[in-house]
Design a protein around this motif. Structure first.
Motif, PDB file in Angstrom:
ATOM      1  N   LEU A   1      73.424  44.809  58.535  1.00 24.79           N
ATOM      2  CA  LEU A   1      74.805  44.638  58.984  1.00 24.79           C
ATOM      3  C   LEU A   1      75.259  45.917  59.655  1.00 24.79           C
ATOM      4  N   ALA A   2      75.730  45.813  60.877  1.00 22.42           N
ATOM      5  CA  ALA A   2      76.192  46.975  61.636  1.00 22.42           C
ATOM      6  C   ALA A   2      75.131  48.078  61.648  1.00 22.42           C
ATOM      7  N   GLY A   3      73.860  47.689  61.758  1.00 22.64           N
ATOM      8  CA  GLY A   3      72.767  48.647  61.829  1.00 22.64           C
ATOM      9  C   GLY A   3      72.362  49.253  60.495  1.00 22.64           C
ATOM     10  N   ARG A   4      72.923  48.742  59.383  1.00 26.59           N
ATOM     11  CA  ARG A   4      72.601  49.269  58.051  1.00 26.59           C
ATOM     12  C   ARG A   4      71.895  48.211  57.223  1.00 26.59           C
ATOM     13  N   SER A   5      70.889  48.625  56.458  1.00 29.78           N
ATOM     14  CA  SER A   5      70.216  47.724  55.541  1.00 29.78           C
ATOM     15  C   SER A   5      71.047  47.647  54.259  1.00 29.78           C
ATOM     16  N   ILE A   6      71.427  46.417  53.886  1.00 30.25           N
ATOM     17  CA  ILE A   6      72.304  46.185  52.743  1.00 30.25           C
ATOM     18  C   ILE A   6      71.659  45.141  51.840  1.00 30.25           C
ATOM     19  N   GLY A   7      71.653  45.410  50.543  1.00 26.64           N
ATOM     20  CA  GLY A   7      71.213  44.420  49.572  1.00 26.64           C
ATOM     21  C   GLY A   7      72.422  43.734  48.979  1.00 26.64           C
ATOM     22  N   VAL A   8      72.431  42.404  49.012  1.00 25.09           N
ATOM     23  CA  VAL A   8      73.522  41.627  48.425  1.00 25.09           C
ATOM     24  C   VAL A   8      72.952  40.906  47.214  1.00 25.09           C
ATOM     25  N   PHE A   9      73.553  41.129  46.049  1.00 20.69           N
ATOM     26  CA  PHE A   9      73.054  40.638  44.772  1.00 20.69           C
ATOM     27  C   PHE A   9      74.055  39.693  44.136  1.00 20.69           C
ATOM     28  N   ASN A  10      73.545  38.660  43.484  1.00 21.66           N
ATOM     29  CA  ASN A  10      74.372  37.784  42.675  1.00 21.66           C
ATOM     30  C   ASN A  10      74.013  38.062  41.225  1.00 21.66           C
ATOM     31  N   VAL A  11      74.937  38.683  40.506  1.00 29.28           N
ATOM     32  CA  VAL A  11      74.747  38.987  39.091  1.00 29.28           C
ATOM     33  C   VAL A  11      75.703  38.092  38.306  1.00 29.28           C
ATOM     34  N   LYS A  12      75.154  37.060  37.701  1.00 31.08           N
ATOM     35  CA  LYS A  12      75.925  36.120  36.869  1.00 31.08           C
ATOM     36  C   LYS A  12      77.141  35.560  37.596  1.00 31.08           C
ATOM     37  N   GLY A  13      76.954  35.229  38.882  1.00 33.75           N
ATOM     38  CA  GLY A  13      78.022  34.607  39.644  1.00 33.75           C
ATOM     39  C   GLY A  13      78.944  35.563  40.378  1.00 33.75           C
TER      40      GLY A  13
ATOM     41  N   ARG B   1      68.327  48.274  21.224  1.00 31.68           N
ATOM     42  CA  ARG B   1      69.307  47.263  21.604  1.00 31.68           C
ATOM     43  C   ARG B   1      69.217  47.019  23.111  1.00 31.68           C
ATOM     44  N   PRO B   2      68.627  45.880  23.509  1.00 35.70           N
ATOM     45  CA  PRO B   2      68.564  45.586  24.936  1.00 35.70           C
ATOM     46  C   PRO B   2      69.958  45.285  25.482  1.00 35.70           C
ATOM     47  N   GLY B   3      70.137  45.583  26.759  1.00 34.38           N
ATOM     48  CA  GLY B   3      71.427  45.319  27.386  1.00 34.38           C
ATOM     49  C   GLY B   3      71.330  45.393  28.895  1.00 34.38           C
ATOM     50  N   LEU B   4      72.421  45.079  29.548  1.00 29.83           N
ATOM     51  CA  LEU B   4      72.545  45.110  31.009  1.00 29.83           C
ATOM     52  C   LEU B   4      71.499  44.233  31.698  1.00 29.83           C
ATOM     53  N   GLU B   5      71.080  43.173  31.035  1.00 34.33           N
ATOM     54  CA  GLU B   5      70.035  42.311  31.603  1.00 34.33           C
ATOM     55  C   GLU B   5      70.484  41.745  32.948  1.00 34.33           C
ATOM     56  N   GLY B   6      69.593  41.879  33.943  1.00 37.37           N
ATOM     57  CA  GLY B   6      69.877  41.390  35.282  1.00 37.37           C
ATOM     58  C   GLY B   6      70.801  42.284  36.094  1.00 37.37           C
ATOM     59  N   ARG B   7      71.116  43.481  35.544  1.00 36.00           N
ATOM     60  CA  ARG B   7      72.036  44.401  36.222  1.00 36.00           C
ATOM     61  C   ARG B   7      71.399  45.715  36.634  1.00 36.00           C
TER      62      ARG B   7
END
Length: 116
Positions: free
Chosen positions: A22-34, A68-74
C-alpha cells in the motif's frame, strides 16, 4: 491520511493474514479473533520481513515451575532473528518501547480498509 481497500472481511477469517503493498509499503493485515490489525512488514531489529513470521502464543509471567500459556494467536515472531511482537499492540514482548509501525484498520461495508 489515505484509505486503502485491502479485501473483503470475509476473505480474511480469524487467524489469517494478508501481506499487501500500500502506497509503496509492505503491510501485514492480521485478523486476531475478529479484530483487524495492520503492521509494517519491517522488524524493528534489522528490517526483516516480520509479517511472514510465525504467529503463536507465549508463556505469561508466573511462579517458578508454573507455565501459563497466553496471548495465543497474538504473538508474531520475526523469521530472521526471532524478535516477538504482540500483534494487537505492535509492542516487542521483551521491550515494549520497541514497536512495529502500525496503522488504523476499519471495516466499512464489509471491506477491510487500512489508513496510511
Amino acid at each position: 491520511m489515505a484509505r486503502h481497500l485491502v479485501c473483503r472481511a470475509s476473505d480474511l477469517p480469524p487467524g489469517t493474514r494478508r501481506i499487501v503493498t500500500l502506497a509503496g509499503r509492505s503491510i501485514g493485515v492480521f485478523n486476531v479473533k475478529g479484530e483487524f490489525y495492520a503492521l509494517r512488514n519491517a522488524c524493528v531489529h534489522n528490517q526483516g520481513p516480520v509479517c511472514v513470521g510465525r504467529v503463536s502464543g507465549t508463556y505469561l509471567p508466573s511462579a517458578p515451575d508454573e507455565y501459563r500459556p497466553g496471548l495465543e494467536g497474538r504473538v508474531l515472531r520475526c523469521p530472521w532473528h526471532g524478535w516477538e511482537y504482540d500483534i494487537t499492540t505492535a509492542e516487542n514482548l521483551i521491550d515494549p518501547t520497541q514497536k512495529l509501525r502500525s496503522s488504523p484498520v476499519t471495516v466499512d461495508d464489509g471491506n477491510v480498509v487500512v489508513d496510511l
